[in-house]
Each structure stands twice: as C-alpha cells, then as structure tokens.
Design a protein around this motif. Structure first.
Motif, PDB file in Angstrom:
ATOM      1  N   GLU A  59      -0.642   4.131  -2.446  1.00 33.45           N
ATOM      2  CA  GLU A  59      -1.063   5.416  -1.884  1.00 33.45           C
ATOM      3  C   GLU A  59      -0.313   6.567  -2.552  1.00 33.45           C
ATOM      4  O   GLU A  59      -0.922   7.563  -2.962  1.00 33.45           O
ATOM      5  CB  GLU A  59      -0.826   5.462  -0.377  1.00 33.45           C
ATOM      6  CG  GLU A  59      -1.213   6.815   0.201  1.00 33.45           C
ATOM      7  CD  GLU A  59      -0.752   7.043   1.626  1.00 33.45           C
ATOM      8  OE1 GLU A  59      -1.541   7.623   2.384  1.00 33.45           O
ATOM      9  OE2 GLU A  59       0.387   6.654   1.963  1.00 33.45           O
ATOM     10  N   HIS A  60       0.990   6.444  -2.647  1.00 38.10           N
ATOM     11  CA  HIS A  60       1.797   7.526  -3.215  1.00 38.10           C
ATOM     12  C   HIS A  60       1.359   7.836  -4.644  1.00 38.10           C
ATOM     13  O   HIS A  60       1.250   9.004  -5.027  1.00 38.10           O
ATOM     14  CB  HIS A  60       3.278   7.146  -3.164  1.00 38.10           C
ATOM     15  CG  HIS A  60       4.194   8.243  -3.558  1.00 38.10           C
ATOM     16  ND1 HIS A  60       4.382   9.366  -2.773  1.00 38.10           N
ATOM     17  CD2 HIS A  60       4.965   8.415  -4.652  1.00 38.10           C
ATOM     18  CE1 HIS A  60       5.234  10.173  -3.381  1.00 38.10           C
ATOM     19  NE2 HIS A  60       5.593   9.621  -4.530  1.00 38.10           N
ATOM     20  N   VAL A  94      -5.817   0.930  -0.075  1.00 35.36           N
ATOM     21  CA  VAL A  94      -5.794   2.378   0.041  1.00 35.36           C
ATOM     22  C   VAL A  94      -7.218   2.904  -0.138  1.00 35.36           C
ATOM     23  O   VAL A  94      -7.871   2.601  -1.136  1.00 35.36           O
ATOM     24  CB  VAL A  94      -4.860   3.017  -1.009  1.00 35.36           C
ATOM     25  CG1 VAL A  94      -4.873   4.538  -0.885  1.00 35.36           C
ATOM     26  CG2 VAL A  94      -3.447   2.486  -0.848  1.00 35.36           C
ATOM     27  N   THR A  96      -6.027  10.235   0.855  1.00 38.57           N
ATOM     28  CA  THR A  96      -5.744   8.802   0.834  1.00 38.57           C
ATOM     29  C   THR A  96      -5.436   8.341   2.252  1.00 38.57           C
ATOM     30  O   THR A  96      -4.887   9.099   3.052  1.00 38.57           O
ATOM     31  CB  THR A  96      -4.541   8.472  -0.075  1.00 38.57           C
ATOM     32  OG1 THR A  96      -3.404   9.199   0.387  1.00 38.57           O
ATOM     33  CG2 THR A  96      -4.827   8.798  -1.534  1.00 38.57           C
ATOM     34  N   THR A  97      -5.790   7.104   2.523  1.00 42.61           N
ATOM     35  CA  THR A  97      -5.471   6.479   3.797  1.00 42.61           C
ATOM     36  C   THR A  97      -5.099   5.034   3.520  1.00 42.61           C
ATOM     37  O   THR A  97      -5.844   4.323   2.842  1.00 42.61           O
ATOM     38  CB  THR A  97      -6.681   6.499   4.761  1.00 42.61           C
ATOM     39  OG1 THR A  97      -7.138   7.839   4.915  1.00 42.61           O
ATOM     40  CG2 THR A  97      -6.329   5.910   6.120  1.00 42.61           C
ATOM     41  N   VAL A  98      -3.941   4.589   4.018  1.00 42.70           N
ATOM     42  CA  VAL A  98      -3.587   3.179   3.865  1.00 42.70           C
ATOM     43  C   VAL A  98      -4.169   2.396   5.025  1.00 42.70           C
ATOM     44  O   VAL A  98      -4.284   2.896   6.152  1.00 42.70           O
ATOM     45  CB  VAL A  98      -2.065   2.956   3.759  1.00 42.70           C
ATOM     46  CG1 VAL A  98      -1.500   3.651   2.530  1.00 42.70           C
ATOM     47  CG2 VAL A  98      -1.332   3.382   5.003  1.00 42.70           C
ATOM     48  N   GLN A 110       1.226   5.632   7.069  1.00 47.44           N
ATOM     49  CA  GLN A 110       0.547   6.706   6.345  1.00 47.44           C
ATOM     50  C   GLN A 110       1.580   7.608   5.674  1.00 47.44           C
ATOM     51  O   GLN A 110       2.554   8.017   6.299  1.00 47.44           O
ATOM     52  CB  GLN A 110      -0.336   7.535   7.294  1.00 47.44           C
ATOM     53  CG  GLN A 110      -1.333   6.725   8.109  1.00 47.44           C
ATOM     54  CD  GLN A 110      -2.317   5.930   7.265  1.00 47.44           C
ATOM     55  OE1 GLN A 110      -2.725   6.350   6.179  1.00 47.44           O
ATOM     56  NE2 GLN A 110      -2.702   4.766   7.768  1.00 47.44           N
ATOM     57  N   ASP A 111       1.364   7.907   4.401  1.00 48.79           N
ATOM     58  CA  ASP A 111       2.283   8.780   3.644  1.00 48.79           C
ATOM     59  C   ASP A 111       3.729   8.291   3.736  1.00 48.79           C
ATOM     60  O   ASP A 111       4.674   9.081   3.765  1.00 48.79           O
ATOM     61  CB  ASP A 111       2.186  10.229   4.143  1.00 48.79           C
ATOM     62  CG  ASP A 111       0.768  10.759   4.082  1.00 48.79           C
ATOM     63  OD1 ASP A 111       0.132  10.646   3.015  1.00 48.79           O
ATOM     64  OD2 ASP A 111       0.291  11.283   5.104  1.00 48.79           O
ATOM     65  N   PHE A 137       0.801  -1.235   0.000  1.00 51.19           N
ATOM     66  CA  PHE A 137       0.000   0.000   0.000  1.00 51.19           C
ATOM     67  C   PHE A 137       0.827   1.274   0.000  1.00 51.19           C
ATOM     68  O   PHE A 137       0.315   2.337  -0.322  1.00 51.19           O
ATOM     69  CB  PHE A 137      -1.041   0.021   1.101  1.00 51.19           C
ATOM     70  CG  PHE A 137      -0.610  -0.290   2.526  1.00 51.19           C
ATOM     71  CD1 PHE A 137       0.675  -0.073   2.997  1.00 51.19           C
ATOM     72  CD2 PHE A 137      -1.545  -0.787   3.414  1.00 51.19           C
ATOM     73  CE1 PHE A 137       1.020  -0.348   4.312  1.00 51.19           C
ATOM     74  CE2 PHE A 137      -1.211  -1.061   4.742  1.00 51.19           C
ATOM     75  CZ  PHE A 137       0.076  -0.848   5.184  1.00 51.19           C
ATOM     76  N   LYS A 192      -2.089   9.650  -4.710  1.00 53.08           N
ATOM     77  CA  LYS A 192      -1.994  11.027  -4.202  1.00 53.08           C
ATOM     78  C   LYS A 192      -1.593  12.002  -5.298  1.00 53.08           C
ATOM     79  O   LYS A 192      -1.865  13.193  -5.194  1.00 53.08           O
ATOM     80  CB  LYS A 192      -0.983  11.100  -3.058  1.00 53.08           C
ATOM     81  CG  LYS A 192      -1.498  10.541  -1.768  1.00 53.08           C
ATOM     82  CD  LYS A 192      -0.426  10.483  -0.713  1.00 53.08           C
ATOM     83  CE  LYS A 192       0.253  11.801  -0.522  1.00 53.08           C
ATOM     84  NZ  LYS A 192       1.196  11.811   0.590  1.00 53.08           N
ATOM     85  N   VAL A 236      -9.279   5.774  -1.220  1.00 54.06           N
ATOM     86  CA  VAL A 236      -9.065   6.915  -2.106  1.00 54.06           C
ATOM     87  C   VAL A 236     -10.335   7.750  -2.111  1.00 54.06           C
ATOM     88  O   VAL A 236     -11.387   7.292  -2.555  1.00 54.06           O
ATOM     89  CB  VAL A 236      -8.721   6.449  -3.546  1.00 54.06           C
ATOM     90  CG1 VAL A 236      -8.552   7.649  -4.467  1.00 54.06           C
ATOM     91  CG2 VAL A 236      -7.482   5.568  -3.546  1.00 54.06           C
TER      92      VAL A 236
END
Length: 170
Positions: free
Chosen positions: A15-16, A55, A27-29, A141-142, A11, A19, A57
């Motif tokens: 996620e990256h 993820v 976004t949230t993993v 996250q991120d 993830f 984004k 979205v």
C-alpha cells in the motif's frame, strides 16, 4: 477512475509503495479472493480462509496506465515464490493480480508474459477475476504512515523511486 487489486506479500508495504505513484488516487488494504465473509486479520493469518493480503489501487488511467502500474508492482515482488514474499510465509502472502474489468485481463496477461522472461522458474502470481474483497481493520490502513518504522518488505530505494516517478503530466 479504474481499480486493480494487487497482492504482493505484506499489504503494509505494498500500500505504501503504490500511494507514492503519480496517478494513484486511493488505496485500501484488505483481503481478497477467500472463502468466508468479513474475515478478521487473525482468521486470514490462520491459513484457513484462503484470503490474500491485497491492496485495492484506484488510479486515474489518464495519468498512469495499468501496464505501467503492473511493471511497478513486479519490481516489489518475486513472482516465482509460492505463498511467501520476503520474510512473510503463508498463503495470505501469495502474489496475485485480481481484476473487475474483463478488459484488463489482456493487459495483465501481457505484463505477466513480459515479466516471465526475467525468470527461469515459472511465474506463480495468480491472475484472476476478483471474487471478493473485504477492507482490513482500520489499524492496518495507512499503517506505514502511522508507524514509519514499521515492517516493510519493499526497499526504501523502491519507495523513493515510486515517489519520484511521474508517468503522465496533469
């Protein structure tokens, strides 16, 4: 705002990538469609909870339609692989598209059908309603923003393409 849940292997990279896309607002993993409550990363990796690294979205459908997001998603995965993507192996790395809004199901099915023409093997990507989703631990996250040299199964070229893709103007 609309929400779709996409499992595409690890993830961090998924996620990256999302984004970067114009119209994606958050976004949230996390972990989706498993069989326990509040799983930890270690539990998910044990292959006993049946969660997929996913993820969430959140997107503005006036700027980016779901069908377009799904086309972008399919660029990052091999939808014929079962329980793996890239170097990652295990059921937590399976691919899946999980939805909350029943109206999204037809769009998802159309995108999967279109994608199936590109492969001789059957599409293994799960398509089903979201059963549950738990946000992953904060350090996930991120992750690639915090660790730019961290592992990512998505090529830098695809990340760049996502960043440069402008679907619908503000």
């Amino acid at each position: 705002m609309k929400t779709i849940y996409l499992a595409g292997g690890c993830f961090w990279g998924t996620e990256h990538y999302f984004k970067q896309i114009h119209g994606v607002v958050n976004t949230t993993v996390g972990y989706a469609n498993g069989n326990t409550e509040n799983p930890t990363y270690e539990e998910v990796c044990s292959d006993t909870t049946h969660f997929a690294e996913t993820v969430r979205v959140e997107y503005d459908e006036k700027k980016v339609p779901l069908f377009f997001l799904l086309r972008m998603y399919f660029l990052t995965i091999d939808p014929t692989q079962v329980d793996e993507q890239g170097a990652d192996k295990g059921s937590q790395y399976r691919t899946g598209i999980y939805y909350e809004d029943e109206a999204d199901k037809a769009i998802i099915e159309d995108a999967v059908a279109e994608e199936s023409f590109a492969f001789s093997d059957p599409i293994a990507t799960e398509v089903m309603p979201l059963k549950n989703f738990y946000a992953a631990e904060e350090y996930h996250q991120d992750y690639l923003d915090k660790n730019p040299s961290g592992y990512c199964h998505i090529s830098p070229e695809l990340i760049k393409m996502a960043r440069e893709t402008q679907r619908i103007d503000d």
